[in-house]
Design an enzyme around this catalytic site. Sequence first.
Site, PDB file in Angstrom:
ATOM      1  N   HIS A   1       0.843  -1.199   0.000  1.00 23.31           N
ATOM      2  CA  HIS A   1       0.000   0.000   0.000  1.00 23.31           C
ATOM      3  C   HIS A   1       0.878   1.250   0.000  1.00 23.31           C
ATOM      4  CE1 HIS A   1      -4.026  -1.916   1.210  1.00 23.31           C
ATOM      5  NE2 HIS A   1      -3.207  -2.868   0.815  1.00 23.31           N
TER       6      HIS A   1
ATOM      7  N   GLU B   1       0.772   3.923   1.738  1.00 25.07           N
ATOM      8  CA  GLU B   1       1.170   4.387   3.076  1.00 25.07           C
ATOM      9  C   GLU B   1       2.347   3.569   3.580  1.00 25.07           C
ATOM     10  OE1 GLU B   1      -1.755   3.607   1.856  1.00 25.07           O
ATOM     11  OE2 GLU B   1      -3.397   4.679   2.816  1.00 25.07           O
TER      12      GLU B   1
ATOM     13  N   CYS C   1      -6.865   2.511   4.242  1.00 25.75           N
ATOM     14  CA  CYS C   1      -7.696   1.336   4.526  1.00 25.75           C
ATOM     15  C   CYS C   1      -7.390   0.819   5.934  1.00 25.75           C
ATOM     16  CB  CYS C   1      -7.422   0.247   3.493  1.00 25.75           C
ATOM     17  SG  CYS C   1      -5.844  -0.581   3.730  1.00 25.75           S
TER      18      CYS C   1
ATOM     19  N   CYS D   1      -3.806  -0.392   6.476  1.00 26.75           N
ATOM     20  CA  CYS D   1      -2.810   0.681   6.643  1.00 26.75           C
ATOM     21  C   CYS D   1      -2.930   1.329   8.013  1.00 26.75           C
ATOM     22  CB  CYS D   1      -2.977   1.746   5.567  1.00 26.75           C
ATOM     23  SG  CYS D   1      -2.389   1.162   3.974  1.00 26.75           S
TER      24      CYS D   1
HETATM   25  N1  THU Z   1      -4.502   1.091  -1.604  1.00 30.96           N
HETATM   26  C1  THU Z   1      -3.506   1.773  -0.958  1.00 30.96           C
HETATM   27  O1  THU Z   1      -2.387   1.890  -1.473  1.00 30.96           O
HETATM   28  N2  THU Z   1      -3.775   2.323   0.252  1.00 30.96           N
HETATM   29  C2  THU Z   1      -4.993   2.225   0.870  1.00 30.96           C
HETATM   30  O2  THU Z   1      -5.081   2.366   2.073  1.00 30.96           O
HETATM   31  C3  THU Z   1      -6.155   1.870   0.047  1.00 30.96           C
HETATM   32  C4  THU Z   1      -5.824   0.899  -1.033  1.00 30.96           C
HETATM   33  C5  THU Z   1      -4.190   0.430  -2.872  1.00 30.96           C
HETATM   34  C6  THU Z   1      -4.036  -1.075  -2.717  1.00 30.96           C
HETATM   35  C7  THU Z   1      -4.371  -1.563  -4.116  1.00 30.96           C
HETATM   36  O3  THU Z   1      -3.199  -1.454  -4.899  1.00 30.96           O
HETATM   37  C8  THU Z   1      -5.389  -0.554  -4.633  1.00 30.96           C
HETATM   38  O4  THU Z   1      -5.239   0.619  -3.798  1.00 30.96           O
HETATM   39  C9  THU Z   1      -6.819  -1.047  -4.566  1.00 30.96           C
HETATM   40  O5  THU Z   1      -7.152  -1.411  -3.293  1.00 30.96           O
HETATM   41 ZN    ZN Z   2      -4.085   0.510   2.823  1.00 28.74          ZN
END
Ligand code: THU
Ligand code: ZN
Length: 309
Positions: free
Chosen positions: A113, A115, A140, A143
């Site tokens: 992710h 973050e 999310c 994270c």
């Molecule tokens: N994603 C993040 O990078 N951070 C979050 O907290 C929300 C989701 C990314 C993970 C995945 O690559 C895409 O967004 C769809 O979930």
């Molecule tokens: Zn996340």
Amino acid sequence: MASATFTVQQDTALTNSHISLNVAQTASLRSQLKSQRGILNSNNIKALCSQYAVSEDSLLQGLVPLASEFSVAPVSLFHVGAIVKALDENGDIHFYFGANVEFNHQALSLVVHAEQSAINNAWLNGAKKILKIAISDAPCGYCRQFMNELADAKEFDILLPNQQFTLAELLPHSFGPTDLGNEFSLFNPKPQLAKFNLDGLDETFARFALNAYVPYSQNFCAVKIVTFNDGDFYGSYAENAAYSPSLSPLQSALSQFFLAGLSFNESVVKGITLLETKGQENQAGVAKAVLASFSNLPALEIISAPLKE
Ligand code: THU
Ligand code: ZN
């Protein structure tokens, strides 16, 4: 299987409610970020603030869309960016960029992710105190849990495009390191006195492994990615009290690699090595799963080294 490539348009101007750069200014900042591997130091930040007549925090939030451009998201095509504002050991401010990394044809849970990517970038590169994390989208649950492992979890601000939160607001009644009897945290690890007992081990590589945050498995481990023309990239294992949000050393190193704007393929990558603690090994499986998303890469080399006090 194709090699990972960047899918975001990269010839656009950066204009939002915080900052306005023309196409040439944006292009120059993009190439600065690639050559500095996703880090702006305090001189860079001061220069940009005066050049564009913006405050430090407007710069921080205004640059988040640029962080998103480093995302490699072949599955979702959803590009997330994050920037950590943190102090180094001299009290100097740095911006550490991060973006999500997905792996085609592998389990979705292997994703890094944005973050995690930004926090990992700060952690590996000498940040000591996190002040703020600016993100393009709401973090999310995973994270939020990853951030709950940080020494500054109770203090830093989480900035979304139009809102600001603390982690306590986003993660009330949380589970964290102390629930497992661990008084240490990411950015405040238990002092590590042991050394690897193996002659000829690359010193930098050993340092990244010994700096791993591994209170739950004790597997001090790191990954080194060697390129033909763009230097070496290292990643360390960062564990989490809830286990699943842990960041493997290969994910950590790959996230650093993509922040340099490189493509992960055989014409760029010369070698990939995993260094683990003998007797505690647990990373070969996940490293191979992540690498199986790419074709024609050099084979993963694995070193297990015993520790000595
Ligand atoms: N994603 C993040 O990078 N951070 C979050 O907290 C929300 C989701 C990314 C993970 C995945 O690559 C895409 O967004 C769809 O979930
Ligand atoms: Zn996340």
